[in-house]
Design a protein around this motif. Structure first.
Motif, PDB file in Angstrom:
ATOM      1  N   LEU A 133       0.826  -1.201   0.000  1.00 19.24           N
ATOM      2  CA  LEU A 133       0.000   0.000   0.000  1.00 19.24           C
ATOM      3  C   LEU A 133       0.861   1.252   0.000  1.00 19.24           C
ATOM      4  N   GLN A 134       1.880   1.279   0.837  1.00 18.89           N
ATOM      5  CA  GLN A 134       2.716   2.474   0.929  1.00 18.89           C
ATOM      6  C   GLN A 134       3.488   2.734  -0.370  1.00 18.89           C
ATOM      7  N   GLU A 135       3.903   1.681  -1.039  1.00 22.15           N
ATOM      8  CA  GLU A 135       4.585   1.869  -2.321  1.00 22.15           C
ATOM      9  C   GLU A 135       3.623   2.390  -3.374  1.00 22.15           C
ATOM     10  N   VAL A 166       8.512   7.740   4.127  1.00 26.14           N
ATOM     11  CA  VAL A 166       7.614   8.312   5.148  1.00 26.14           C
ATOM     12  C   VAL A 166       6.389   7.426   5.329  1.00 26.14           C
ATOM     13  N   LEU A 167       5.774   7.002   4.231  1.00 25.65           N
ATOM     14  CA  LEU A 167       4.545   6.219   4.312  1.00 25.65           C
ATOM     15  C   LEU A 167       4.777   4.838   4.909  1.00 25.65           C
ATOM     16  N   SER A 168       6.016   4.386   4.957  1.00 24.34           N
ATOM     17  CA  SER A 168       6.323   3.092   5.554  1.00 24.34           C
ATOM     18  C   SER A 168       6.386   3.155   7.071  1.00 24.34           C
ATOM     19  N   ASP A 169       6.422   4.346   7.631  1.00 23.78           N
ATOM     20  CA  ASP A 169       6.375   4.485   9.084  1.00 23.78           C
ATOM     21  C   ASP A 169       5.032   3.964   9.597  1.00 23.78           C
ATOM     22  N   ALA A 170       5.054   3.169  10.655  1.00 19.02           N
ATOM     23  CA  ALA A 170       3.842   2.503  11.139  1.00 19.02           C
ATOM     24  C   ALA A 170       2.752   3.488  11.532  1.00 19.02           C
TER      25      ALA A 170
END
Length: 268
Positions: free
Chosen positions: A46-48, A75-79
């Motif tokens: 999803l983050q990719e 950034v979007l991979s941060d939980a």
């Protein structure tokens, strides 16, 4: 809800749902195949996929997709950031009667896109990368007609319905599970400095064209009627309307932001 969203399994589940829907749409609408392939069917997470989508929309000749995509994905991979992305996406399906799936808002809703771009800009801002954060803000304003200062603090489960014309100032706070429609302004009075923008508590519903000015608190589960101008604090579970806004109703039984009910014929 918070516990569920923190489970990484849900991000995988949501992405699987999006990929399945994208495959079906690709077969039905060949004109969208390239978009669906690049944004959903090729990315593995999803983050990719979201980083691809946002970098495509916000990139320029001088700051191109290839530069932005890895920055956005990091950034979007941060939980915690990913939890906000999921909550925002699910909020649209739960609250918008025009939406029956997750693919439509993920691909096409600029309110959702602007919120996720703000999460990225806010992370840059807090990391001392203010110039990059302001670049993202500027591109969001140009592409989506939504202007959120990178320093503004936004919670999760936020719905920006339509989104056009929303303005949120530097020291504004918007807590979890807030819904707002187009042309909402969370601004200053024009003469204050420092902490000068509204604090919107959880569960608040803000109608289209409402303007809330100054360092004032809008209490939990309050409702701001469309077109209102609010310059004084609003108590929790209270509905205000008018110019200037005045109390017209009280509510202690439900959360307006979740019901998306803009009526205010509630007994005081």
């Amino acid at each position: 809800m918070a516990t569920l969203l923190q489970n990484p399994v849900q991000a995988t589940s949501v992405w699987t749902e999006l990929q399945h829907a994208a495959q079906q749409l690709s077969e039905k609408e060949p004109v969208l195949r390239t978009l669906l392939h690049q944004v959903i069917q090729t990315p593995e997470t999803l983050q990719e996929g979201l980083s691809v989508l946002l970098a495509r929309k916000l990139g320029t000749l001088d700051v191109p997709f290839d530069v932005l995509k890895p920055e956005f994905q990091a950034v979007l991979s941060d939980a915690q950031v990913l939890e906000g992305v999921l909550a925002d996406l699910l909020a649209i399906r739960q609250r918008d009667p025009a939406v029956k799936d997750l693919l439509t808002p993920f691909l096409f809703f600029k309110g959702f896109h602007a919120l996720q771009a703000h999460r990225i800009a806010h992370t840059f801002w807090n990391a001392g990368r203010q110039a990059v954060a302001l670049f993202v803000q500027s591109q969001v304003s140009l592409q989506f007609a939504i202007d959120i200062h990178p320093a503004a603090q936004l919670g999760k489960g936020i719905l920006m319905d339509h989104g056009t014309g929303i303005v949120i100032g530097e020291t504004a706070v918007v807590e979890d599970n807030v819904s707002m429609l187009h042309n909402v302004t969370l601004g200053g009075t024009g003469k204050e400095c420092c902490d000068r923008h509204p604090k919107i508590r959880s569960g608040v519903l803000i109608g289209a064209g409402a303007t809330i000015l100054g360092n004032i608190e809008i209490g939990r589960d309050a409702k701001i009627a469309a077109g209102s101008v609010v310059v004084k604090p609003v108590h929790a579970h209270t509905t205000v309307a008018g110019v200037p806004a005045k109390v017209v109703a009280r509510n202690v039984k439900f959360t307006p932001a979740l019901q998306m009910d803009h009526e205010f014929d509630i007994h005081i």
